[in-house]
Motif scaffolding. Structure first.
Motif, PDB file in Angstrom:
ATOM      1  N   ARG A  20       0.806  -1.148   0.124  1.00 30.68           N
ATOM      2  CA  ARG A  20       0.070  -0.059  -0.081  1.00 30.68           C
ATOM      3  C   ARG A  20       0.941   1.375  -0.005  1.00 30.68           C
ATOM      4  O   ARG A  20       0.194   2.346  -0.224  1.00 30.68           O
ATOM      5  N   GLN A  21       2.013   0.974   0.116  1.00 26.88           N
ATOM      6  CA  GLN A  21       2.952   2.313   0.344  1.00 26.88           C
ATOM      7  C   GLN A  21       3.615   2.584  -1.261  1.00 26.88           C
ATOM      8  O   GLN A  21       3.605   1.793  -1.927  1.00 26.88           O
ATOM      9  N   PRO A  81       1.523  -8.293 -11.541  1.00 25.14           N
ATOM     10  CA  PRO A  81       1.702  -9.735 -11.711  1.00 25.14           C
ATOM     11  C   PRO A  81       0.605 -10.349 -10.819  1.00 25.14           C
ATOM     12  O   PRO A  81       0.291 -11.470 -11.131  1.00 25.14           O
ATOM     13  N   VAL A  82       0.339  -9.582  -9.500  1.00 23.94           N
ATOM     14  CA  VAL A  82      -0.393 -10.546  -8.813  1.00 23.94           C
ATOM     15  C   VAL A  82      -1.642  -9.334  -8.348  1.00 23.94           C
ATOM     16  O   VAL A  82      -1.396  -8.071  -8.388  1.00 23.94           O
ATOM     17  N   GLU A  83      -2.868  -9.830  -7.593  1.00 25.53           N
ATOM     18  CA  GLU A  83      -3.847  -9.049  -7.207  1.00 25.53           C
ATOM     19  C   GLU A  83      -3.356  -8.744  -5.813  1.00 25.53           C
ATOM     20  O   GLU A  83      -3.197  -9.652  -5.086  1.00 25.53           O
ATOM     21  N   ALA A  84      -3.741  -7.442  -5.527  1.00 27.93           N
ATOM     22  CA  ALA A  84      -3.442  -7.031  -3.992  1.00 27.93           C
ATOM     23  C   ALA A  84      -3.708  -5.582  -3.638  1.00 27.93           C
ATOM     24  O   ALA A  84      -4.269  -4.774  -4.675  1.00 27.93           O
ATOM     25  N   ASP A 103     -10.167  -5.619 -10.295  1.00 29.57           N
ATOM     26  CA  ASP A 103      -9.370  -7.123  -9.872  1.00 29.57           C
ATOM     27  C   ASP A 103      -8.894  -7.640 -11.027  1.00 29.57           C
ATOM     28  O   ASP A 103      -8.827  -7.322 -12.063  1.00 29.57           O
ATOM     29  N   GLN A 104      -8.585  -8.925 -10.742  1.00 28.38           N
ATOM     30  CA  GLN A 104      -7.820  -9.899 -11.578  1.00 28.38           C
ATOM     31  C   GLN A 104      -8.974 -10.405 -12.631  1.00 28.38           C
ATOM     32  O   GLN A 104      -8.779 -10.896 -13.925  1.00 28.38           O
ATOM     33  N   GLY A 126     -10.366  -2.335  -2.662  1.00 28.87           N
ATOM     34  CA  GLY A 126     -10.241  -4.120  -2.823  1.00 28.87           C
ATOM     35  C   GLY A 126      -8.878  -4.397  -3.362  1.00 28.87           C
ATOM     36  O   GLY A 126      -8.103  -3.458  -3.920  1.00 28.87           O
ATOM     37  N   ASP A 127      -8.559  -5.643  -3.427  1.00 28.90           N
ATOM     38  CA  ASP A 127      -7.561  -5.957  -4.246  1.00 28.90           C
ATOM     39  C   ASP A 127      -7.591  -5.730  -5.782  1.00 28.90           C
ATOM     40  O   ASP A 127      -8.755  -5.936  -6.280  1.00 28.90           O
TER      41      ASP A 127
END
Length: 161
Positions: A20-21, A81-84, A103-104, A126-127
Motif C-alpha cells: 500500500r506504500q 503480476p498479482v492481485e493485491a 481486480d483480476q 479492494g485487491d
C-alpha cells in the motif's frame, strides 16, 4: 527470547513488503519527457480509450509523472503480476487524474480522483491487478461505476503485455 536486532529486521521487512506504500521513482528514470510506451485500445463505458501500458516496475513507478496534458480518450493502464491492495500518489504529476482500480477479473473495485502533486496515497477499496488513470472527471463522463467489468485484452491479463 527474540533479540532487539531481530525485531528491527522483521519490522523493516514487514514495512518493505507493504504494497500500500507509494513507490519512489529512482533518480535514473528520465524526468524531462513523458514515457513512450506501447498502447492498446480499451472500451471504457461509452468510448474507446487508448491507454499506454505500464507493466514493469520502472514504468509503473513513473506512470504519468511530468505529463502536462492528456487527451480525453487517452490514459494509462498499470498491470501488476498479482492481485493485491494498491496505492498510488501524484508526486510530480501536474494534472488531476481519475484512478480506476480493477481486480483480476477486470471488475472495477473502486474509482477515485487524485489531485495534482499530492503525495497522499490513494488506496484501492479492494485487491487490484490493474489500475487505469484518466483525466479527472473522465470516469464519470464514461459512466464507469464500481462493479462494471472492463474488457481488458487477454494479453494484458496473462503476460503483463
Amino acid at each position: 527470547m527474540t533479540s532487539r536486532p531481530m525485531i528491527a529486521i522483521l519490522l523493516l521487512l514487514a514495512l518493505a513488503c507493504d504494497r500500500r506504500q507509494p513507490v519512489v521513482v529512482p533518480e535514473s528514470v528520465s524526468h524531462d519527457q513523458p514515457q513512450s510506451l506501447p498502447t492498446v485500445a480499451i472500451k471504457l463505458g461509452n468510448a474507446e480509450v487508448t491507454v499506454m501500458i505500464a507493466d514493469d516496475d520502472v514504468e509503473r513507478q513513473k506512470g504519468l509523472m511530468y505529463r502536462k496534458q492528456m487527451g480525453d480518450n487517452e490514459g494509462m493502464i498499470f498491470c501488476f503480476p498479482v492481485e493485491a491492495p494498491r496505492g498510488f500518489w501524484m508526486k510530480n504529476t501536474p494534472i488531476d487524474l481519475d484512478i480506476v482500480y480493477l481486480d483480476q477479473n477486470a471488475k472495477i473495485v473502486s474509482i477515485h480522483t487524485m489531485r495534482a502533486y499530492s503525495t497522499n496515497s490513494t488506496q484501492s477499496d479492494g485487491d487490484a491487478m490493474f489500475a487505469i488513470e484518466l483525466n479527472a472527471g473522465r470516469a464519470n463522463e464514461l459512466g464507469l461505476i464500481v462493479g462494471n467489468v472492463v474488457d481488458i485484452p487477454a494479453g494484458l491479463r496473462v503476460s503483463g503485455r
